[in-house]
Design a protein around this motif. Structure first.
Motif, PDB file in Angstrom:
ATOM      1  N   UNK A 141      22.944 -10.968 -17.085  1.00  7.86           N
ATOM      2  CA  UNK A 141      22.460 -12.034 -17.971  1.00  7.86           C
ATOM      3  C   UNK A 141      23.253 -13.324 -17.750  1.00  7.86           C
ATOM      4  N   UNK A 142      24.562 -13.181 -17.565  1.00 13.09           N
ATOM      5  CA  UNK A 142      25.406 -14.353 -17.356  1.00 13.09           C
ATOM      6  C   UNK A 142      25.038 -15.078 -16.075  1.00 13.09           C
ATOM      7  N   UNK A 143      24.774 -14.324 -15.009  1.00 12.06           N
ATOM      8  CA  UNK A 143      24.387 -14.932 -13.739  1.00 12.06           C
ATOM      9  C   UNK A 143      23.066 -15.687 -13.874  1.00 12.06           C
ATOM     10  N   UNK A 144      22.111 -15.076 -14.548  1.00 12.62           N
ATOM     11  CA  UNK A 144      20.808 -15.719 -14.715  1.00 12.62           C
ATOM     12  C   UNK A 144      20.941 -16.997 -15.539  1.00 12.62           C
ATOM     13  N   UNK A 145      21.718 -16.929 -16.621  1.00  7.30           N
ATOM     14  CA  UNK A 145      21.900 -18.124 -17.457  1.00  7.30           C
ATOM     15  C   UNK A 145      22.625 -19.228 -16.701  1.00  7.30           C
ATOM     16  N   UNK A 146      23.597 -18.837 -15.876  1.00  5.16           N
ATOM     17  CA  UNK A 146      24.301 -19.841 -15.084  1.00  5.16           C
ATOM     18  C   UNK A 146      23.379 -20.518 -14.082  1.00  5.16           C
ATOM     19  N   UNK A 147      22.515 -19.722 -13.443  1.00  6.05           N
ATOM     20  CA  UNK A 147      21.563 -20.298 -12.492  1.00  6.05           C
ATOM     21  C   UNK A 147      20.570 -21.213 -13.199  1.00  6.05           C
ATOM     22  N   UNK A 148      20.165 -20.828 -14.407  1.00  7.23           N
ATOM     23  CA  UNK A 148      19.237 -21.664 -15.171  1.00  7.23           C
ATOM     24  C   UNK A 148      19.873 -23.000 -15.518  1.00  7.23           C
ATOM     25  N   UNK A 149      21.146 -22.975 -15.899  1.00  6.64           N
ATOM     26  CA  UNK A 149      21.850 -24.214 -16.222  1.00  6.64           C
ATOM     27  C   UNK A 149      22.000 -25.089 -14.981  1.00  6.64           C
ATOM     28  N   UNK A 150      22.337 -24.474 -13.854  1.00  6.91           N
ATOM     29  CA  UNK A 150      22.469 -25.218 -12.609  1.00  6.91           C
ATOM     30  C   UNK A 150      21.147 -25.898 -12.255  1.00  6.91           C
ATOM     31  N   UNK A 151      20.043 -25.183 -12.453  1.00  6.64           N
ATOM     32  CA  UNK A 151      18.736 -25.752 -12.140  1.00  6.64           C
ATOM     33  C   UNK A 151      18.426 -26.990 -12.962  1.00  6.64           C
ATOM     34  N   UNK A 152      18.868 -26.997 -14.202  1.00  2.20           N
ATOM     35  CA  UNK A 152      18.591 -28.145 -15.081  1.00  2.20           C
ATOM     36  C   UNK A 152      19.352 -29.392 -14.666  1.00  2.20           C
ATOM     37  N   UNK A 153      20.566 -29.210 -14.131  1.00  2.00           N
ATOM     38  CA  UNK A 153      21.378 -30.374 -13.773  1.00  2.00           C
ATOM     39  C   UNK A 153      21.270 -30.710 -12.289  1.00  2.00           C
ATOM     40  N   UNK A 154      20.594 -29.910 -11.532  1.00  2.00           N
ATOM     41  CA  UNK A 154      20.465 -30.136 -10.095  1.00  2.00           C
ATOM     42  C   UNK A 154      19.741 -31.462  -9.832  1.00  2.00           C
ATOM     43  N   UNK A 155      20.325 -32.371  -9.065  1.00  2.00           N
ATOM     44  CA  UNK A 155      19.702 -33.685  -8.854  1.00  2.00           C
ATOM     45  C   UNK A 155      18.273 -33.613  -8.315  1.00  2.00           C
ATOM     46  N   UNK A 156      17.995 -32.659  -7.444  1.00  7.46           N
ATOM     47  CA  UNK A 156      16.661 -32.570  -6.848  1.00  7.46           C
ATOM     48  C   UNK A 156      15.578 -32.235  -7.863  1.00  7.46           C
ATOM     49  N   UNK A 157      15.964 -31.715  -9.028  1.00  6.68           N
ATOM     50  CA  UNK A 157      14.987 -31.320 -10.037  1.00  6.68           C
ATOM     51  C   UNK A 157      14.741 -32.400 -11.083  1.00  6.68           C
ATOM     52  N   UNK A 158      15.380 -33.545 -10.954  1.00 10.68           N
ATOM     53  CA  UNK A 158      15.247 -34.578 -11.976  1.00 10.68           C
ATOM     54  C   UNK A 158      13.865 -35.209 -11.947  1.00 10.68           C
ATOM     55  N   UNK A 159      13.428 -35.682 -13.087  1.00 16.68           N
ATOM     56  CA  UNK A 159      12.065 -36.160 -13.241  1.00 16.68           C
ATOM     57  C   UNK A 159      11.788 -37.438 -12.454  1.00 16.68           C
ATOM     58  N   UNK A 160      12.826 -38.127 -12.049  1.00 15.40           N
ATOM     59  CA  UNK A 160      12.601 -39.340 -11.260  1.00 15.40           C
ATOM     60  C   UNK A 160      11.979 -39.048  -9.894  1.00 15.40           C
ATOM     61  N   UNK A 161      11.975 -37.765  -9.505  1.00 23.70           N
ATOM     62  CA  UNK A 161      11.384 -37.377  -8.227  1.00 23.70           C
ATOM     63  C   UNK A 161       9.888 -37.093  -8.343  1.00 23.70           C
ATOM     64  N   UNK A 162       9.290 -37.519  -9.437  1.00 24.88           N
ATOM     65  CA  UNK A 162       7.844 -37.362  -9.583  1.00 24.88           C
ATOM     66  C   UNK A 162       7.418 -36.198 -10.449  1.00 24.88           C
ATOM     67  N   UNK A 163       8.373 -35.505 -11.069  1.00 26.14           N
ATOM     68  CA  UNK A 163       8.034 -34.384 -11.934  1.00 26.14           C
ATOM     69  C   UNK A 163       7.618 -34.883 -13.316  1.00 26.14           C
ATOM     70  N   UNK A 164       6.621 -34.248 -13.891  1.00 28.23           N
ATOM     71  CA  UNK A 164       6.099 -34.654 -15.189  1.00 28.23           C
ATOM     72  C   UNK A 164       6.710 -33.880 -16.345  1.00 28.23           C
ATOM     73  N   UNK A 165       7.391 -32.790 -16.041  1.00 28.15           N
ATOM     74  CA  UNK A 165       8.016 -31.951 -17.073  1.00 28.15           C
ATOM     75  C   UNK A 165       9.457 -31.677 -16.690  1.00 28.15           C
ATOM     76  N   UNK A 166      10.351 -31.525 -17.655  1.00 31.26           N
ATOM     77  CA  UNK A 166      11.744 -31.188 -17.331  1.00 31.26           C
ATOM     78  C   UNK A 166      11.828 -29.818 -16.686  1.00 31.26           C
TER      79      UNK A 166
END
Length: 246
Positions: free
Chosen positions: A137-162
């Motif tokens: 569970x800890x590994x999954x939660x850590x990966x989820x947190x990393x995904x949220x702060x990962x620069x490539x996932x930011x909405x400025x790259x054309x994404x409509x949802x966080x």
């Protein structure tokens, strides 16, 4: 016939598939059609699916996808379901145990305007002990947190949802949106992040449903170890291993 279809990819899952099928048979909302996609298995996976189809409380279709790769199996199952009348698609994996309210929760979320819905992933209680499950569970939660702060996932790259880490073993999507985004990438794991990002470029109607619960296998922790599992969830793939144990 209901417009909800459940897609279940399965590769070499003879040891676990039966439990998953029984969990689906125990759903409170059984107004759905199941398609099991045997992905080039050489064990008894297909035979178990066919036997289940004889007594299942809903219609069951068994497909054979010779091209290895989780994405290939999922895409084949989803497109087959759409051709045969599916308007809603739910997906889990053949080593997971959906809770009895899983299909009902998926239907409710999609019926309330969601285009893509992801549920909560727990751990199976018949694999590892409490410590192993806590580590997973800890590994999954850590990966989820990393995904949220990962620069490539930011909405400025054309994404409509966080960004949120949506596990492929607990997804539901409208058939129209599935086709609009081009479907699941036809490749080996990992495919989920690529698929979710495709969806995020097309709609903001991406939601999380905490009452849509699947108990996930922790066997990747056993086969990959803590470091290998962390690399997997951080998007580093399966390394030199020939197959992902799912």
């Amino acid at each position: 016939m209901s417009g909800l279809w459940v897609v279940l990819p399965a590769h070499q899952e003879a040891a676990r598939l039966g439990d998953t099928l029984e969990a689906l048979a125990a759903q409170r909302d059984r107004d759905f059609t199941l398609v099991v996609v045997d992905n080039a298995s050489t064990d008894g996976t297909a035979a178990i699916a066919y036997e289940f189809a004889r007594w299942a409380p809903f219609s069951v279709h068994v497909l054979h996808e010779p091209e290895k790769g989780l994405g290939c199996a999922v895409d084949t199952g989803c497109r087959y379901a759409i051709r045969h009348g599916a308007s809603l698609l739910a997906r889990t994996d053949a080593d997971c145990l959906p809770r009895p309210t899983w299909t009902a929760a998926a239907r409710t979320a999609l019926g309330s305007g969601a285009g893509l819905v992801c549920g909560r992933v727990d751990t199976r209680r018949d694999e590892h002990g409490p410590l192993g499950r806590a580590v997973f569970r800890t590994l999954v939660r850590g990966a989820a947190l990393f995904g949220r702060v990962r620069p490539a996932h930011r909405r400025r790259h054309g994404y409509l949802a966080p960004y949120r880490m949506h596990a492929g073993n607990n997804l539901a999507i409208t058939a129209a949106l599935y086709e609009k985004v081009g479907g699941m990438p036809r490749r080996p794991s990992p495919t989920d992040r690529l698929f979710v990002n495709r969806v995020r470029r097309h709609t903001a109607a991406v939601v999380h449903a905490r009452d849509m619960v699947v108990a996930n296998s922790t066997r990747r922790l056993r086969d990959y170890g803590v470091v290998g599992t962390a690399r997997w969830y951080l998007g580093k793939g399966q390394g030199k291993r020939e197959e992902d144990p799912r």
